[in-house]
Write an enzyme that holds these catalytic residues in place. Structure first.
Site, PDB file in Angstrom:
ATOM      1  N   HIS A  89      63.100  37.367  24.429  1.00 40.69           N
ATOM      2  CA  HIS A  89      62.604  38.371  23.732  1.00 40.69           C
ATOM      3  C   HIS A  89      61.001  38.835  23.707  1.00 40.69           C
ATOM      4  O   HIS A  89      61.176  39.709  23.970  1.00 40.69           O
ATOM      5  CB  HIS A  89      63.458  37.813  22.066  1.00 40.69           C
ATOM      6  N   GLU A  90      60.516  37.671  23.131  1.00 39.80           N
ATOM      7  CA  GLU A  90      59.381  37.551  23.288  1.00 39.80           C
ATOM      8  C   GLU A  90      58.882  38.294  24.250  1.00 39.80           C
ATOM      9  O   GLU A  90      57.344  38.676  24.059  1.00 39.80           O
ATOM     10  CB  GLU A  90      58.600  36.704  22.620  1.00 39.80           C
ATOM     11  N   HIS A 110      59.097  41.640  24.793  1.00 41.05           N
ATOM     12  CA  HIS A 110      57.614  42.674  24.236  1.00 41.05           C
ATOM     13  C   HIS A 110      56.106  42.817  25.175  1.00 41.05           C
ATOM     14  O   HIS A 110      55.845  43.400  24.843  1.00 41.05           O
ATOM     15  CB  HIS A 110      57.153  42.125  22.415  1.00 41.05           C
ATOM     16  N   GLU A 146      60.737  47.584  20.431  1.00 37.53           N
ATOM     17  CA  GLU A 146      62.751  46.658  20.739  1.00 37.53           C
ATOM     18  C   GLU A 146      63.833  47.203  21.216  1.00 37.53           C
ATOM     19  O   GLU A 146      63.958  46.069  21.978  1.00 37.53           O
ATOM     20  CB  GLU A 146      62.914  46.710  18.995  1.00 37.53           C
TER      21      GLU A 146
END
Lengths: 489, 489
Positions: free
Chosen positions: A254-255, A258, A284
């Site tokens: 997830h990170e 980003h 997101e």
């Protein structure tokens, strides 16, 4: 020097100073000695003062009046700088300082109230936060809708009414899917002991498989995983729980979503106002598509299952298919951050409706808890047992982040659109993912979306990448097909 | 608000921003991804621009004109802020920027020239650096001595003539001691393999024995050990060489001396201009007395010998006395940073004389190498074999730090004075050190010197602590007695 070049040179320094603020935030969560907390607060306040003065510097207004763009990138910069300048100038400096002060106090009181499940002690300071943000919203909105004015700070160019309509279209399908999944057989659970160092090693391997450039980033550990920084210094954190390796792996992916977005923006845009993700929602969308559509896909789970066994030995789930079901376990629960892909958006819709009503003055604070619990029972089929499982669970409202929640679901909707278009462009995507090859998917995202940074407004960014207008259809179609396949609904 | 309170509030923000600059420097040497170097340069330049604008802000001049102090601490703040303001205003902004640019280039060229032992390729850019610093010195000095004007930036209140006289008094005794030690029997050498983790553990233990407060600091590894930050966020680095544990231990103690000084300044002075070490020389006195007078004392070596054996097992030196001789090994060598306590000051005196002559225009660049090598042969009895062992060894001149070198020896002189007074006040010091108890010595330094921060000018700071005027006598007496006892000269 022209007004344009003066303005862009000034903005470049502002962006550089803003990057420093990000670095201080990173340090605070990863490296800072605990005894330095108060001092760090003063350091960040001093830098925030410098940034505020630059964002409202009258020279910016004068330059904007006479600067002329000679390219789309210059035009986009002028548009974004003008937005930032107008917004910053509308909020009086003492109001901004008071919001910073009160939300700092509120965050401490919230942490204590959540620990003690004592909502009553927290409501007065939450009332102060809401009052201050409503005052700010009125200043920002001028004659417009106050909630929209706050939303604009996170997702420029969309209104609360548009989001409400979007969510109204999504909700029946999600509630229906949630209900069907409640009757599905329980998914297998991954259990066992997973040593911290092996998790770190696998997280790093997965981060690199997802294109994270460690020569321009680094991975550390923090209580709450986050990504920080832009351009050539973009750092992420992860968390380790030796009984749950999936938390580490998927929060890392997830990170990396980003961080990869930031790293892949065109180098030419670095340290300009174009050189960062264009909105919270689009940001997101990248973290979600990395984590969910790609990382949690049954195809990628095949590859990950093998890497898990290499790092941890035999697992409690014994086939790649069961591993994919464990990764995509669905269960109604109280806590947003632990929610699966189906329930997650229901959590957001609840918060969106309540916070919009609070800011517009349609809901009074005394009715908030009942409104939360009633809505939760309707959407999740569960009675909230205590405030820490309900209205007290998130840090957002205590720190004044009204207007932020819907960007999470917008990210999911955008990710659905992008995934649809990506699949059309990459017919062999599943075969690649099953071999651990994410490169084609990443290349598609980089070329069609990430490299453009802030060039276009958020929804235009998605539409440009996909060739279609944004809608909820692709996300709902993806979720239905995924869970039907996994659980044979 | 009065002029005084406005000024001090403004200065407090400036100090907070200056702390941020320190944190960026720390990050650059310890954590920053290598690909972020150029971006970091821009970030630091932007922050430096903010700091320069604040230091020369006309409001500071106006506040200084009308502010009135009501306490010694306020008076000291006004004096230091006025010094900083006058100095900053004398240097044109474009000269400061040009110095920053050229020294950045010069540092790169120096590193390459040192690696290739190619002095000729480096002299042109060194000439540019010297010319720029001479221009700056002329601006700073107005009608005075240009070298003194640069020195003032590192050690306020002392002149080059005073240092020359001090060094003239010291040199004969040091050359004599150096000659006698050349004839002494060789000291034992500590050899073996010393695992990195055991060195880290021992370094942490020794840092805590020397009072380093890890709740307000941290220890990391870097190529060149340093201390960074003030008040409640003071970080150090160390280095690990598995064949030489003494490097790690004594560079840790040295940096803890710097860090302990910062940590022990009165909390009331935090984020004021008083809240940091008063000069480079006084700072160095703390690192040197921690490292040398205390850490390398035969008494403390008794305790350290035991801890070494606990961490590393049996050693190649087999008595505490031989361990103390190994720790205090004396050998003439080319490299300043590897020098023992006797030779170190001779290295400094050579550099001081040459850099003063360069800045005053009494030595031309073409004669620099010959001047260095002649003087080295006279003081050390060795012929310099290559520039990397001579004039190219230090980073200071390439980055423009003219006037900095003498503060190292001033630190040694100050440390001699402090140690003399400390011994008089703590008759049982050796007994305590032999048991690993440094607390009484640290308490003496904290109470008599460290807590006062920038309250008094440098030499007054030492005189206040010792009750005597600064002189070279105590240092020479200490060195003679120490080496006579160790080597039976």
């Amino acid at each position: 020097m022209s007004a344009l070049s003066d303005l862009l040179a000034f903005q470049r320094e502002t962006e550089a100073l803003s990057q420093i603020m990000g670095r201080l935030g990173w340090d605070q969560e990863t490296m800072m000695p605990r005894g330095a907390a108060l001092q760090r607060g003063e350091e960040m306040a001093a830098l925030e003062g410098v940034l505020h003065a630059r964002r409202t510097d009258p020279r910016v207004g004068a330059w904007l009046d006479s600067a002329e763009a000679t390219s789309p990138a210059e035009a986009a910069q002028l548009r974004l700088i003008a937005q930032s300048y107008r917004r910053a100038c509308r909020v009086p400096g003492d109001l901004a300082a008071e919001i910073a002060r009160v939300t700092s106090v509120a965050q401490g009181k919230w942490a204590a109230a959540r620990k003690d499940d004592d909502l009553a002690s927290f409501l007065p300071v939450l009332g102060q936060v809401i009052a201050l943000r409503r005052t700010e919203a009125a200043a920002l909105a001028e004659a417009g809708d106050p909630y929209d004015a706050l939303l604009e700070g996170y997702e420029p160019g969309i209104t609360g009414a548009e989001i409400a309509a979007l969510f109204d279209r999504m909700r029946p399908g999600l509630v229906d899917l949630r209900g069907r999944l409640a009757d599905a057989p329980d998914a297998p659970v991954l259990s066992g002991h997973f040593p911290a160092q092996a998790q770190r090693d696998l997280a790093r391997e997965v981060a690199e498989a997802f294109g994270y450039d460690l020569s321009r980033g680094r991975i550390d550990e923090a209580v709450h995983p986050f990504s920080s920084g832009s351009h050539n210094d973009v750092r992420i954190t992860t968390r380790i729980d030796t009984s749950d390796p999936l938390g580490c792996i998927f929060s890392t992916i997830h990170e990396v979503g980003h961080a990869g977005y930031e790293q892949n923006i065109a180098q030419d845009y670095g340290l300009s106002i174009l050189g960062q993700g264009v909105s919270m929602g689009v940001h997101e969308s990248q973290s979600r598509i990395y984590e969910n559509q790609l990382g949690r896909s049954p195809a990628f789970c095949q590859w990950l299952y093998g890497r898990m066994r290499d790092h941890f030995g035999p697992l409690s789930v014994t086939t790649p298919e069961d591993f994919a079901r464990a990764v995509n376990r669905v269960a109604a629960g109280y806590i947003r951050t632990e929610a699966d892909e189906v329930h997650y958006n229901l959590h957001i819709m609840l918060r969106f409706d309540l916070e919009r009503a609070l800011i517009r003055g349609d809901l009074v604070l005394g009715d908030l808890e009942a409104a939360w619990n009633d809505r939760f029972a309707a959407d999740f089929g569960l009675a909230v047992d205590k405030p820490s499982n309900g209205v007290l669970q998130d840090v957002h409202w205590p720190v004044g982040l009204f207007g932020y929640f819907p960007t999470y679901s917008l990210g999911n909707v955008y990710a659905g659109c992008l995934y649809d278009a990506m699949r059309a462009g990459l017919p062999d995507l599943d075969d690649r993912l099953a071999g651990g090859d994410v490169a084609a998917a990443l290349g598609w995202l980089r070329d069609n979306l990430q490299r453009h940074g802030g060039l276009r407004p958020p929804r235009e960014t998605i539409a440009h990448a996909t060739g279609a207008t944004v809608s909820e259809g692709p996300l709902l179609g993806y979720l239905g097909a995924k869970y039907e396949a996994l659980y044979g609904l």
